[in-house]
Design a protein around this motif. Structure first.
Motif, PDB file in Angstrom:
ATOM      1  N   GLU A  70       6.137  47.610  23.017  1.00  0.00           N
ATOM      2  CA  GLU A  70       6.457  46.686  21.931  1.00  0.00           C
ATOM      3  C   GLU A  70       6.219  45.392  22.727  1.00  0.00           C
ATOM      4  N   ARG A  71       6.630  45.045  23.778  1.00  0.00           N
ATOM      5  CA  ARG A  71       6.570  43.878  24.496  1.00  0.00           C
ATOM      6  C   ARG A  71       4.953  43.658  25.017  1.00  0.00           C
ATOM      7  N   ALA A  72       4.055  44.444  25.003  1.00  0.00           N
ATOM      8  CA  ALA A  72       2.782  44.339  25.227  1.00  0.00           C
ATOM      9  C   ALA A  72       2.087  43.920  23.701  1.00  0.00           C
ATOM     10  N   THR A  73       2.424  44.432  22.644  1.00  0.00           N
ATOM     11  CA  THR A  73       2.110  44.154  21.421  1.00  0.00           C
ATOM     12  C   THR A  73       2.618  42.836  21.138  1.00  0.00           C
ATOM     13  N   GLN A  74       3.491  42.432  21.199  1.00  0.00           N
ATOM     14  CA  GLN A  74       3.945  40.977  21.261  1.00  0.00           C
ATOM     15  C   GLN A  74       3.008  39.953  21.812  1.00  0.00           C
ATOM     16  N   MET A  75       2.793  40.319  22.920  1.00  0.00           N
ATOM     17  CA  MET A  75       1.900  39.704  23.918  1.00  0.00           C
ATOM     18  C   MET A  75       0.648  39.302  23.422  1.00  0.00           C
ATOM     19  N   LYS A  76       0.071  40.588  22.880  1.00  0.00           N
ATOM     20  CA  LYS A  76      -1.447  40.754  22.435  1.00  0.00           C
ATOM     21  C   LYS A  76      -1.442  39.718  21.100  1.00  0.00           C
ATOM     22  N   ASN A  77      -0.360  39.826  20.225  1.00  0.00           N
ATOM     23  CA  ASN A  77      -0.349  39.198  19.017  1.00  0.00           C
ATOM     24  C   ASN A  77      -0.468  37.392  19.515  1.00  0.00           C
ATOM     25  N   LEU A  78       0.518  37.238  20.198  1.00  0.00           N
ATOM     26  CA  LEU A  78       0.681  35.876  20.840  1.00  0.00           C
ATOM     27  C   LEU A  78      -0.543  35.384  21.397  1.00  0.00           C
ATOM     28  N   LEU A  79      -1.361  36.093  22.069  1.00  0.00           N
ATOM     29  CA  LEU A  79      -2.734  35.629  22.642  1.00  0.00           C
ATOM     30  C   LEU A  79      -3.721  35.526  21.398  1.00  0.00           C
ATOM     31  N   HIS A  80      -3.642  36.466  20.464  1.00  0.00           N
ATOM     32  CA  HIS A  80      -4.613  36.316  19.353  1.00  0.00           C
ATOM     33  C   HIS A  80      -4.424  34.969  18.678  1.00  0.00           C
ATOM     34  N   ASN A  81      -3.007  34.516  18.420  1.00  0.00           N
ATOM     35  CA  ASN A  81      -2.714  33.350  17.565  1.00  0.00           C
ATOM     36  C   ASN A  81      -3.304  32.037  18.309  1.00  0.00           C
ATOM     37  N   ILE A  82      -3.390  32.123  19.825  1.00  0.00           N
ATOM     38  CA  ILE A  82      -3.569  31.088  20.675  1.00  0.00           C
ATOM     39  C   ILE A  82      -4.960  31.142  20.376  1.00  0.00           C
ATOM     40  N   ILE A  83      -5.628  32.108  20.711  1.00  0.00           N
ATOM     41  CA  ILE A  83      -7.147  32.128  20.400  1.00  0.00           C
ATOM     42  C   ILE A  83      -7.314  31.501  19.217  1.00  0.00           C
ATOM     43  N   GLU A  84      -6.931  31.862  17.901  1.00  0.00           N
ATOM     44  CA  GLU A  84      -7.478  31.185  16.817  1.00  0.00           C
ATOM     45  C   GLU A  84      -7.131  29.861  16.574  1.00  0.00           C
ATOM     46  N   THR A  85      -5.681  29.372  17.139  1.00  0.00           N
ATOM     47  CA  THR A  85      -5.421  27.935  17.183  1.00  0.00           C
ATOM     48  C   THR A  85      -6.539  27.367  17.937  1.00  0.00           C
ATOM     49  N   ASN A  86      -6.987  27.754  19.139  1.00  0.00           N
ATOM     50  CA  ASN A  86      -7.994  27.166  19.881  1.00  0.00           C
ATOM     51  C   ASN A  86      -9.456  27.041  19.289  1.00  0.00           C
ATOM     52  N   ARG A  87      -9.574  28.083  18.499  1.00  0.00           N
ATOM     53  CA  ARG A  87     -10.921  27.914  17.692  1.00  0.00           C
ATOM     54  C   ARG A  87     -10.917  27.038  16.547  1.00  0.00           C
ATOM     55  N   GLN A  88      -9.639  26.712  15.824  1.00  0.00           N
ATOM     56  CA  GLN A  88      -9.603  25.958  14.678  1.00  0.00           C
ATOM     57  C   GLN A  88      -9.645  24.375  15.471  1.00  0.00           C
ATOM     58  N   MET A  89      -9.108  24.221  16.761  1.00  0.00           N
ATOM     59  CA  MET A  89      -9.134  22.785  17.350  1.00  0.00           C
ATOM     60  C   MET A  89     -10.305  22.650  17.642  1.00  0.00           C
ATOM     61  N   GLN A  90     -11.063  23.273  18.116  1.00  0.00           N
ATOM     62  CA  GLN A  90     -12.510  23.282  18.393  1.00  0.00           C
ATOM     63  C   GLN A  90     -13.357  22.734  17.231  1.00  0.00           C
ATOM     64  N   HIS A  91     -13.104  23.492  16.053  1.00  0.00           N
ATOM     65  CA  HIS A  91     -14.006  23.319  14.896  1.00  0.00           C
ATOM     66  C   HIS A  91     -13.566  21.940  14.254  1.00  0.00           C
ATOM     67  N   ARG A  92     -12.256  21.483  14.384  1.00  0.00           N
ATOM     68  CA  ARG A  92     -11.806  20.061  14.004  1.00  0.00           C
ATOM     69  C   ARG A  92     -12.366  18.936  14.801  1.00  0.00           C
ATOM     70  N   LEU A  93     -12.623  19.371  15.926  1.00  0.00           N
ATOM     71  CA  LEU A  93     -13.054  18.150  16.856  1.00  0.00           C
ATOM     72  C   LEU A  93     -14.500  18.108  16.478  1.00  0.00           C
ATOM     73  N   TRP A  94     -15.352  19.338  16.627  1.00  0.00           N
ATOM     74  CA  TRP A  94     -16.769  19.281  16.403  1.00  0.00           C
ATOM     75  C   TRP A  94     -17.223  20.555  15.801  1.00  0.00           C
ATOM     76  N   ASN A  95     -17.986  20.290  14.731  1.00  0.00           N
ATOM     77  CA  ASN A  95     -18.619  21.467  14.004  1.00  0.00           C
ATOM     78  C   ASN A  95     -19.837  22.075  14.593  1.00  0.00           C
TER      79      ASN A  95
END
Length: 234
Positions: A70-95
């Motif tokens: 369960e802890r590993a699943t939570q960590m995996k979900n957290l990483l996916h959220n960070i990756i998506e946030t990073n992607r959105q930040m990249q897109h907002r800075l430069w398309n």
């Protein structure tokens, strides 16, 4: 020559200098945003991907303990959220689509994503072929569309938006039309100054390229944002 008429040449020169300075600042800012976006992609993006792979390998080697899994699943979900946030930040800075796929794709996908994200009817009419316009023009068109869509969702309370790009030998023109509250009502909602700064900057950017930006009431309600940029001589 009267004393009152003397400042005119200075004022004109001063305005030209300020316009040139603003154009330089905007170009530097665009380059900085592009550089930051690539750093986020190359450094943080690759590191997060590596962490996801390592976590997957560790999960395979862990004992079948429900609490650990369960802890590993939570960590995996957290990483996916960070990756998506990073992607959105990249897109907002430069398309990056603007650079690698062209302005047609960048504008079209932005309109489509906007409609899907906010539940609006969003249509886009684009030239059949990629416009032959400089990168500086394409950046202004994209920024104008972003600002126009941002204002629509923040203040206009519209249910539909129509984006049109007209391209010819002499100029390229972007039109963003919505069916929202209209300019007079929006001014009461958002105040006299707060909503104008983004458009004022874009208007100066268009003027620096020899073009214009206008925002007028629509004939049937809503508002129409138009950016027209002349193409440089070949």
């Amino acid at each position: 020559m009267s004393a009152q008429a003397q400042p005119a040449p200075y004022d004109s020169q001063r305005a030209a200098e300020l316009s040139e300075l603003l154009g330089h600042v905007n170009a530097c800012w665009d380059n900085e945003r592009r550089s930051l976006s690539r750093q986020l992609h190359d450094s943080m993006g690759s590191s997060l991907t590596a962490l996801t792979m390592h976590l997957g390998l560790l999960t395979q080697k862990m004992p079948p303990d429900p609490a650990l899994l369960e802890r590993a699943t939570q960590m995996k979900n957290l990483l996916h959220n960070i990756i998506e946030t990073n992607r959105q930040m990249q897109h907002r800075l430069w398309n990056d689509k603007l650079e690698f796929l062209g302005v047609r794709v960048a504008l079209g996908e932005l309109v489509t994503q906007f409609g899907e994200q906010h539940g609006l009817v969003a249509s886009c009419s684009l030239p059949e072929e990629e416009p032959r316009s400089p990168r500086s023009h394409n950046v202004v068109l994209l920024r104008a569309l972003e600002e126009g869509l941002r204002n629509i969702i923040s203040h206009a309370q519209a249910s539909a938006v129509e984006v049109t790009v007209d391209d010819n030998d002499d100029e390229i023109m972007l039109t963003v039309k919505d069916n929202g509250l209209g300019l007079a009502v929006q001014a009461d909602v958002i105040g006299a100054d707060s909503a104008k700064h983004g458009l004022r900057v874009l208007r100066e950017r268009a003027a620096y390229l020899g073009g214009t930006l206008t925002l007028v009431p629509g004939s049937g309600g809503g508002a129409i944002l138009t950016v027209t940029l002349p193409k440089p001589a070949p």
